[in-house]
Design an enzyme around this catalytic site. Structure first.
Site, PDB file in Angstrom:
ATOM      1  N   SER A 109       0.438   2.651  60.247  1.00  0.00           N
ATOM      2  CA  SER A 109       1.737   2.623  60.665  1.00  0.00           C
ATOM      3  C   SER A 109       1.866   1.830  62.127  1.00  0.00           C
ATOM      4  O   SER A 109       1.421   2.139  63.200  1.00  0.00           O
ATOM      5  CB  SER A 109       2.279   3.877  60.996  1.00  0.00           C
ATOM      6  N   HIS A 134       9.628   1.762  55.370  1.00  0.00           N
ATOM      7  CA  HIS A 134      10.174   3.102  55.242  1.00  0.00           C
ATOM      8  C   HIS A 134      11.469   3.165  56.055  1.00  0.00           C
ATOM      9  O   HIS A 134      11.409   3.320  57.235  1.00  0.00           O
ATOM     10  CB  HIS A 134       8.837   4.142  55.964  1.00  0.00           C
ATOM     11  N   GLY A 172      -0.632   6.426  61.675  1.00  0.00           N
ATOM     12  CA  GLY A 172      -0.192   5.860  62.987  1.00  0.00           C
ATOM     13  C   GLY A 172      -1.119   6.051  64.233  1.00  0.00           C
ATOM     14  O   GLY A 172      -1.858   5.076  64.695  1.00  0.00           O
ATOM     15  N   MET A 186      13.885   2.866  61.944  1.00  0.00           N
ATOM     16  CA  MET A 186      14.851   3.996  62.314  1.00  0.00           C
ATOM     17  C   MET A 186      16.027   3.495  63.239  1.00  0.00           C
ATOM     18  O   MET A 186      16.135   2.729  63.437  1.00  0.00           O
ATOM     19  CB  MET A 186      14.156   4.987  63.317  1.00  0.00           C
ATOM     20  N   ASP A 242       8.074   1.469  59.994  1.00  0.00           N
ATOM     21  CA  ASP A 242       9.081   2.467  60.125  1.00  0.00           C
ATOM     22  C   ASP A 242      10.331   2.070  60.810  1.00  0.00           C
ATOM     23  O   ASP A 242      10.634   1.416  62.020  1.00  0.00           O
ATOM     24  CB  ASP A 242       8.555   3.643  61.171  1.00  0.00           C
ATOM     25  N   GLY A 275      10.594  10.656  62.676  1.00  0.00           N
ATOM     26  CA  GLY A 275      11.285  10.245  63.977  1.00  0.00           C
ATOM     27  C   GLY A 275      10.010   9.726  65.039  1.00  0.00           C
ATOM     28  O   GLY A 275      10.540   8.784  66.043  1.00  0.00           O
ATOM     29  N   PHE A 276       9.062  10.275  64.959  1.00  0.00           N
ATOM     30  CA  PHE A 276       8.024   9.970  66.105  1.00  0.00           C
ATOM     31  C   PHE A 276       6.727   9.827  65.530  1.00  0.00           C
ATOM     32  O   PHE A 276       6.366  10.683  64.476  1.00  0.00           O
ATOM     33  CB  PHE A 276       8.341  10.951  67.243  1.00  0.00           C
ATOM     34  N   GLY A 277       5.946   9.200  65.946  1.00  0.00           N
ATOM     35  CA  GLY A 277       4.423   9.268  65.630  1.00  0.00           C
ATOM     36  C   GLY A 277       3.989  10.319  66.613  1.00  0.00           C
ATOM     37  O   GLY A 277       4.439  10.885  67.741  1.00  0.00           O
ATOM     38  N   GLY A 278       2.562  10.617  66.187  1.00  0.00           N
ATOM     39  CA  GLY A 278       1.696  11.557  67.277  1.00  0.00           C
ATOM     40  C   GLY A 278       2.147  12.926  67.000  1.00  0.00           C
ATOM     41  O   GLY A 278       1.795  13.775  67.857  1.00  0.00           O
ATOM     42  N   ASP A 302       2.793  10.911  54.948  1.00  0.00           N
ATOM     43  CA  ASP A 302       3.112  10.157  56.210  1.00  0.00           C
ATOM     44  C   ASP A 302       3.327  11.249  57.276  1.00  0.00           C
ATOM     45  O   ASP A 302       4.149  11.943  57.188  1.00  0.00           O
ATOM     46  CB  ASP A 302       4.394   9.285  55.979  1.00  0.00           C
ATOM     47  N   GLY A 303       2.520  11.121  58.312  1.00  0.00           N
ATOM     48  CA  GLY A 303       2.734  11.875  59.712  1.00  0.00           C
ATOM     49  C   GLY A 303       1.413  13.062  59.679  1.00  0.00           C
ATOM     50  O   GLY A 303       1.112  13.680  58.941  1.00  0.00           O
ATOM     51  N   GLY A 304       0.920  12.763  60.883  1.00  0.00           N
ATOM     52  CA  GLY A 304      -0.377  13.562  61.379  1.00  0.00           C
ATOM     53  C   GLY A 304      -1.405  13.449  60.431  1.00  0.00           C
ATOM     54  O   GLY A 304      -2.449  14.172  60.350  1.00  0.00           O
ATOM     55  N   HIS A 343       2.514  -0.128  57.449  1.00  0.00           N
ATOM     56  CA  HIS A 343       3.845   0.796  57.258  1.00  0.00           C
ATOM     57  C   HIS A 343       4.506   0.278  58.243  1.00  0.00           C
ATOM     58  O   HIS A 343       4.174   0.313  59.495  1.00  0.00           O
ATOM     59  CB  HIS A 343       3.128   2.057  57.203  1.00  0.00           C
ATOM     60  N   MET A 360      14.431   5.152  57.580  1.00  0.00           N
ATOM     61  CA  MET A 360      14.843   6.069  57.874  1.00  0.00           C
ATOM     62  C   MET A 360      16.323   5.993  58.579  1.00  0.00           C
ATOM     63  O   MET A 360      16.191   5.941  59.564  1.00  0.00           O
ATOM     64  CB  MET A 360      13.868   6.854  58.951  1.00  0.00           C
TER      65      MET A 360
HETATM   66  C1  DX5 Z   1       7.469   9.011  61.561  1.00  0.00           C
HETATM   67  C2  DX5 Z   1       6.923   7.862  60.753  1.00  0.00           C
HETATM   68  C3  DX5 Z   1       5.452   7.653  60.660  1.00  0.00           C
HETATM   69  C4  DX5 Z   1       4.616   7.569  62.009  1.00  0.00           C
HETATM   70  C5  DX5 Z   1       3.339   8.734  61.625  1.00  0.00           C
HETATM   71  O1  DX5 Z   1       8.776   9.346  61.538  1.00  0.00           O
HETATM   72  O2  DX5 Z   1       7.520   7.826  59.562  1.00  0.00           O
HETATM   73  O3  DX5 Z   1       5.263   6.598  59.926  1.00  0.00           O
HETATM   74  O4  DX5 Z   1       4.241   6.172  62.356  1.00  0.00           O
HETATM   75  O5  DX5 Z   1       2.767   8.541  62.815  1.00  0.00           O
HETATM   76  P1  DX5 Z   1       1.377   9.207  63.183  1.00  0.00           P
HETATM   77  O6  DX5 Z   1       0.358   9.120  62.142  1.00  0.00           O
HETATM   78  O7  DX5 Z   1       1.171   9.107  64.357  1.00  0.00           O
HETATM   79  O8  DX5 Z   1       1.882  10.750  62.515  1.00  0.00           O
HETATM   80 ZN    ZN Z   2       6.837   6.383  58.082  1.00  0.00          ZN
END
Ligand code: DX5
Ligand code: ZN
Length: 244
Positions: free
Chosen positions: A10, A70, A223, A41, A39, A168-171, A201-203, A37, A72
């Site tokens: 991501s 993606h 990500g 938003m 994102d 909404g957020f990475g990490g 997608d996510g974590g 990927h 959002m």
């Molecule tokens: C969150 C995004 C993800 C994000 C994942 O809303 O859709 O694609 O980048 O990030 P990680 O892998 O850090 O959870």
């Molecule tokens: Zn995503």
């Protein structure tokens, strides 16, 4: 035990001041990631604002890796063509996205959910427009949306994206309830003879990746686990090794 799992780093976790450098770094992995990927938003559907069509257009010029976009965003009907024209290869829309653009932004750590999609013609129409442009279509479910809400679209879309964090957020930390959702989607797809890719997608990291791949996930978005690592290529390889 696992099939050929695809990885989609991501770019949300990339250094936006050095996006080209980070893309070329990822492209140099052996094997290279199957997807990038992206994102998108809008500050409404999710409480964050990221990148849009001009950046996707620029990305398309510097890489041959397919762009997994993606969305959002609320009201994707209105903006879909921007992303098609910008050069997306696959566009994913959320089952929860609607046209109520006047709502306040969702709070971090929360997201809209749907029990069922009462008007499937909206989603079906979006998928048809994506297909008409020659692209692959994906549908996505937020963490609190049950797998069943996506069932009726499994034979229409090429991909179903399970959000394993509130978007909404990475990490953020992986939500374990996603594991059962992947299993339910994989089982229903098999039952009806559909074969969409199941993306999570996510974590996702080397610890969580096997949990979802074991239940039928085909594409892993990562990500922070990749691009925030000291050595992103080694981190990518670590995830691949974890699901071999
Ligand atoms: C969150 C995004 C993800 C994000 C994942 O809303 O859709 O694609 O980048 O990030 P990680 O892998 O850090 O959870
Ligand atoms: Zn995503």
């Amino acid at each position: 035990m696992f099939g050929d799992v695809q990885i989609a780093p991501s770019l949300l976790s990339a250094d936006f001041m050095n996006l080209e450098r980070d893309v070329q770094l990822l492209a140099g992995a052996e094997p290279a990631p199957e997807w990038l990927h992206v994102d998108v938003m809008d500050g409404h559907f999710v409480p964050n604002l990221t990148i849009g069509p001009p950046v996707i257009k620029s990305l398309k010029k510097i890489t041959n890796i397919p762009l997994d976009v993606h969305l959002m965003i609320d009201n994707p009907e209105q903006q879909l063509d921007w992303y098609i024209d910008a050069g997306a290869d696959l566009i994913t829309v959320h089952l929860e996205a609607d046209s109520r653009v006047a709502e306040p932004p969702r709070r971090p750590g929360t997201s809209l959910s749907v029990e069922r999609v009462d008007d499937p013609s909206r989603i079906i129409g979006l998928i048809a427009r994506i297909h008409a442009a020659g692209l692959l279509a994906g549908i996505s479910l937020n963490p609190n949306t049950p797998a069943e809400a996506a069932f009726r679209f499994l034979n229409l879309a090429e991909l179903v994206l399970v959000m394993s964090v509130h978007p909404g957020f990475g990490g953020q930390r992986f939500i374990k309830g996603s594991i059962g959702k992947v299993a339910a989607l994989a089982a229903e797809a098999k039952r009806i003879g559909a074969n969409p890719l199941i993306e999570v997608d996510g974590g996702i990291n080397a610890q969580t990746a096997p949990l979802v791949v074991d239940q039928g996930a085909d594409v892993l978005v990562a990500g922070n686990a990749v691009l925030a690592a000291a050595d992103p290529i080694a981190a990518l390889e670590e995830i691949r090794q974890a699901v071999l």
